[in-house]
Design a protein around this motif. Structure first.
Motif, PDB file in Angstrom:
ATOM      1  N   ILE A   1       0.838  -1.208   0.000  1.00 38.04           N
ATOM      2  CA  ILE A   1       0.000   0.000   0.000  1.00 38.04           C
ATOM      3  C   ILE A   1       0.870   1.253   0.000  1.00 38.04           C
ATOM      4  N   VAL A   2       1.926   1.275   0.803  1.00 40.32           N
ATOM      5  CA  VAL A   2       2.818   2.443   0.827  1.00 40.32           C
ATOM      6  C   VAL A   2       3.429   2.666  -0.558  1.00 40.32           C
ATOM      7  N   GLY A   3       3.866   1.591  -1.206  1.00 37.72           N
ATOM      8  CA  GLY A   3       4.431   1.717  -2.546  1.00 37.72           C
ATOM      9  C   GLY A   3       3.429   2.237  -3.562  1.00 37.72           C
ATOM     10  N   ARG A   4       2.220   1.707  -3.513  1.00 34.15           N
ATOM     11  CA  ARG A   4       1.172   2.182  -4.426  1.00 34.15           C
ATOM     12  C   ARG A   4       0.895   3.676  -4.197  1.00 34.15           C
ATOM     13  N   LEU A   5       0.801   4.064  -2.932  1.00 38.54           N
ATOM     14  CA  LEU A   5       0.507   5.453  -2.612  1.00 38.54           C
ATOM     15  C   LEU A   5       1.606   6.387  -3.094  1.00 38.54           C
ATOM     16  N   ALA A   6       2.860   5.998  -2.877  1.00 31.66           N
ATOM     17  CA  ALA A   6       3.971   6.845  -3.304  1.00 31.66           C
ATOM     18  C   ALA A   6       3.936   7.067  -4.813  1.00 31.66           C
ATOM     19  N   LYS A   7       3.705   5.978  -5.538  1.00 30.29           N
ATOM     20  CA  LYS A   7       3.659   6.082  -7.001  1.00 30.29           C
ATOM     21  C   LYS A   7       2.539   7.012  -7.453  1.00 30.29           C
ATOM     22  N   ARG A   8       1.357   6.869  -6.838  1.00 28.80           N
ATOM     23  CA  ARG A   8       0.218   7.714  -7.224  1.00 28.80           C
ATOM     24  C   ARG A   8       0.436   9.161  -6.785  1.00 28.80           C
ATOM     25  N   ALA A   9       1.001   9.359  -5.601  1.00 25.09           N
ATOM     26  CA  ALA A   9       1.218  10.718  -5.103  1.00 25.09           C
ATOM     27  C   ALA A   9       2.191  11.482  -5.989  1.00 25.09           C
ATOM     28  N   GLU A  10       3.237  10.814  -6.427  1.00 27.70           N
ATOM     29  CA  GLU A  10       4.240  11.468  -7.265  1.00 27.70           C
ATOM     30  C   GLU A  10       3.693  11.835  -8.638  1.00 27.70           C
ATOM     31  N   ALA A  11       2.579  11.230  -9.019  1.00 27.60           N
ATOM     32  CA  ALA A  11       1.984  11.521 -10.328  1.00 27.60           C
ATOM     33  C   ALA A  11       0.889  12.585 -10.261  1.00 27.60           C
ATOM     34  N   ILE A  12       0.551  13.071  -9.059  1.00 28.37           N
ATOM     35  CA  ILE A  12      -0.497  14.082  -8.931  1.00 28.37           C
ATOM     36  C   ILE A  12      -0.080  15.350  -9.669  1.00 28.37           C
ATOM     37  N   LYS A  13      -0.986  15.880 -10.456  1.00 27.07           N
ATOM     38  CA  LYS A  13      -0.689  17.078 -11.251  1.00 27.07           C
ATOM     39  C   LYS A  13      -0.996  18.330 -10.437  1.00 27.07           C
ATOM     40  N   LEU A  14       0.053  19.045 -10.064  1.00 31.19           N
ATOM     41  CA  LEU A  14      -0.092  20.341  -9.420  1.00 31.19           C
ATOM     42  C   LEU A  14      -0.086  21.422 -10.493  1.00 31.19           C
ATOM     43  N   GLY A  15      -0.898  22.437 -10.304  1.00 30.99           N
ATOM     44  CA  GLY A  15      -0.924  23.497 -11.309  1.00 30.99           C
ATOM     45  C   GLY A  15      -1.947  24.550 -10.992  1.00 30.99           C
ATOM     46  N   ASP A  16      -2.153  25.429 -11.938  1.00 27.27           N
ATOM     47  CA  ASP A  16      -3.101  26.532 -11.814  1.00 27.27           C
ATOM     48  C   ASP A  16      -4.436  25.984 -11.304  1.00 27.27           C
ATOM     49  N   PRO A  17      -4.901  26.432 -10.147  1.00 26.56           N
ATOM     50  CA  PRO A  17      -6.171  25.903  -9.623  1.00 26.56           C
ATOM     51  C   PRO A  17      -7.359  26.138 -10.545  1.00 26.56           C
ATOM     52  N   LEU A  18      -7.260  27.117 -11.433  1.00 21.90           N
ATOM     53  CA  LEU A  18      -8.354  27.380 -12.372  1.00 21.90           C
ATOM     54  C   LEU A  18      -8.303  26.477 -13.601  1.00 21.90           C
ATOM     55  N   ASP A  19      -7.247  25.698 -13.744  1.00 21.86           N
ATOM     56  CA  ASP A  19      -7.117  24.763 -14.854  1.00 21.86           C
ATOM     57  C   ASP A  19      -7.815  23.458 -14.478  1.00 21.86           C
ATOM     58  N   PRO A  20      -8.849  23.052 -15.225  1.00 24.21           N
ATOM     59  CA  PRO A  20      -9.563  21.811 -14.875  1.00 24.21           C
ATOM     60  C   PRO A  20      -8.675  20.575 -14.854  1.00 24.21           C
ATOM     61  N   ALA A  21      -7.510  20.640 -15.471  1.00 27.12           N
ATOM     62  CA  ALA A  21      -6.616  19.490 -15.474  1.00 27.12           C
ATOM     63  C   ALA A  21      -5.836  19.365 -14.168  1.00 27.12           C
TER      64      ALA A  21
END
Length: 490
Positions: A297-317
């Motif tokens: 579970i820790v490994g799965r979470l790390a992989k998914r967390a590192e892929a989270i897209k940070l960006g302009d909050p007004l960008d729907p992506a």
């Protein structure tokens, strides 16, 4: 720069002392709105306006109050995208979430509109055959509603529609860190034809809330915010014997058993802590994982967390926005450094996020600490940011003990395919909400609130409506008997 006044008695007015303050966009770092800083005198004016409106609003039929709430709901839906932009600009929450929250506000208006003409009392059979006894529910009168900066409209939706349906008028105080969307909502009240004075909004810092709590004509306070401020409000309200509803913080356990669907549990954990940048009272900030699946579970979470897209909050992506304001950003970063020094193992994140489009904003990397002891600061204190503490456990009773060994008691999650285990866990977890095989789910009909340091009282659902009314008992003696004046009649 946008400029806003106070909304009192259906009109936009200045503040009595002439002071203003600014709202800063946490994505650009630039001020974008000027607001009025209210004083105790302005609070008094707002309360007087609400008192004036109270007589007619309380006297109007439940059907007419329902019509008003439906009109507000329709107007909010027609302006939902605009409101979402205002709120995202004010607090950095991603637009895909704020749009959803605007629509949920409208849903709550429609839900409580359905209750407005159904505030039934009860007929109570007594021992005395010639006494007719019944109850009626009555509004408090003027209520003070104080909301937090993380979800201003959503939090107001937990309070205002129920208060109006029950026949109360309101004075609203949004957080000084995020007031714009609440003020824009006032324009919608005007568009919907809500009578002047039924809802009033005063902006400013803690002294404005303190003036509301102390005001003799404010009959009840409903507050959402930190436990520290909640304690102060409860103490101040107690001085005036004023009822309060407190929806406070949390450090919620999200418990994954070995038999759970690993993908569903991983997604649920992500939603619990990285949704809304972790700036939510129900954040599943403590992830308890049974040892046989702990590393997976820790490994799965790390992989998914590192892929989270940070960006302009007004960008729907964008999937994660900024910390809502500079003080909160500083608190989150300090907590991350404390976790490192306490010996928690940093799995991923742990720093300010930088890069293309991120440098000016208050971005924080999605952060995961594993091998956390439940005595550590990162496991005990509400960080209110994208910081997850992962703790191992062996047996069911150990999970319960760790989950409950915390000052808070707002929410908990349980991930298991064993229905019997889930049913055993539910009564053992000392929280106001338990989610099983889901997390951070809401419904207009479902009551919400906590125990211990997470507060008391409930919002949403029928219980949320009853928080804004009192019970009056009526006895009618229709006998011709003359009673003994020196003995109680029972």
């Amino acid at each position: 720069m946008r400029a806003y006044g106070l909304f009192i008695g259906g009109e936009w007015v200045g503040a009595s002392a002439g002071r203003t303050f600014r709202s800063t966009n946490p994505y650009t770092g630039e001020p974008w709105a000027t607001l009025r800083e209210a004083t105790a005198e302005d609070v008094d004016t707002a309360v007087a306006a609400a008192r004036t409106a109270q007589k007619d609003w309380q006297a109007t039929s439940g059907a007419h109050r329902a019509e008003a709430l439906h009109a507000i709901a329709s107007a909010v839906l027609s302006h939902a995208d605009e409101l979402a932009v205002f709120e995202t600009t004010d607090n950095g929450k991603i637009i895909r979430e704020t749009r959803s929250q605007m629509r949920f506000f409208a849903r709550l208006c429609r839900y409580y509109a359905g209750y407005a003409d159904k505030l039934y009392g009860s007929v109570i059979p007594l021992d005395q055959p010639t006494v007719f006894d019944f109850t009626v529910r009555e509004p408090y009168g003027v209520v003070g509603l104080i909301t937090a900066w993380n979800s201003p409209i959503s939090l107001l939706g937990n309070k205002l529609p129920a208060a109006l349906a029950a026949g109360n008028c309101a004075v609203v105080k949004p957080s000084e860190h995020a007031s714009v969307s609440t003020l824009e909502l006032c324009k919608i009240f005007q568009e919907a034809g809500l009578p002047a004075g039924v809802v009033n909004v005063v902006t400013g810092g803690p002294e404005v809330g303190a003036a509301m709590v102390a005001h003799p004509d404010v009959a009840k306070i409903s507050f959402t915010g930190s436990p520290g401020v909640g304690r102060k409000i409860a103490a101040a309200a107690g001085k005036y014997l004023k009822p309060v509803t407190l929806e406070l913080g949390g450090k919620s356990p999200n418990i994954v058993f070995a038999d759970a669907d690993p993908e569903a549990a991983t997604v649920g954990a992500l939603a619990g802590i990285f949704g809304a940048t972790g700036q939510t009272c129900v954040a599943g900030s403590r992830l308890l994982v049974q040892r046989p699946v702990y590393d997976d579970i820790v490994g799965r979470l790390a992989k998914r967390a590192e892929a989270i897209k940070l960006g302009d909050p007004l960008d729907p992506a964008s999937e994660m926005g900024t910390a809502a304001n500079q003080p909160q950003f500083d608190r989150i970063m300090a907590s991350i450094e404390r976790a490192k020094s306490d010996g928690a193992r940093l799995v991923t994140g742990g720093a300010r996020a930088t890069g293309d489009g991120l440098d000016k904003g208050l971005f924080i990397q999605p952060t995961i600490f594993s091998d956390v002891a439940n005595t550590m600061h990162v496991a005990q204190e509400e960080i209110f940011g994208p910081v997850l503490a992962v703790l191992p456990f062996d047996e069911e009773d150990e999970a319960v003990a760790i989950a409950n060994d915390i000052p808070f008691g707002l929410a908990a999650g349980v991930w298991t395919k064993d229905v019997s285990r889930a049913m055993r866990m539910i009564p053992k977890l000392k929280t106001g909400v338990v989610w099983v095989n889901t997390y951070r789910a809401v419904a207009a009909q479902a009551p919400f609130g906590g125990v211990k340091d997470s507060g008391f009282g409930r919002e949403r659902g029928e219980q949320g409506l009853l928080e804004f009314s009192t019970v009056k008992n009526v006895m009618i003696d229709y006998s011709s008997e003359i009673r003994d004046p020196f003995a109680i009649k029972n």
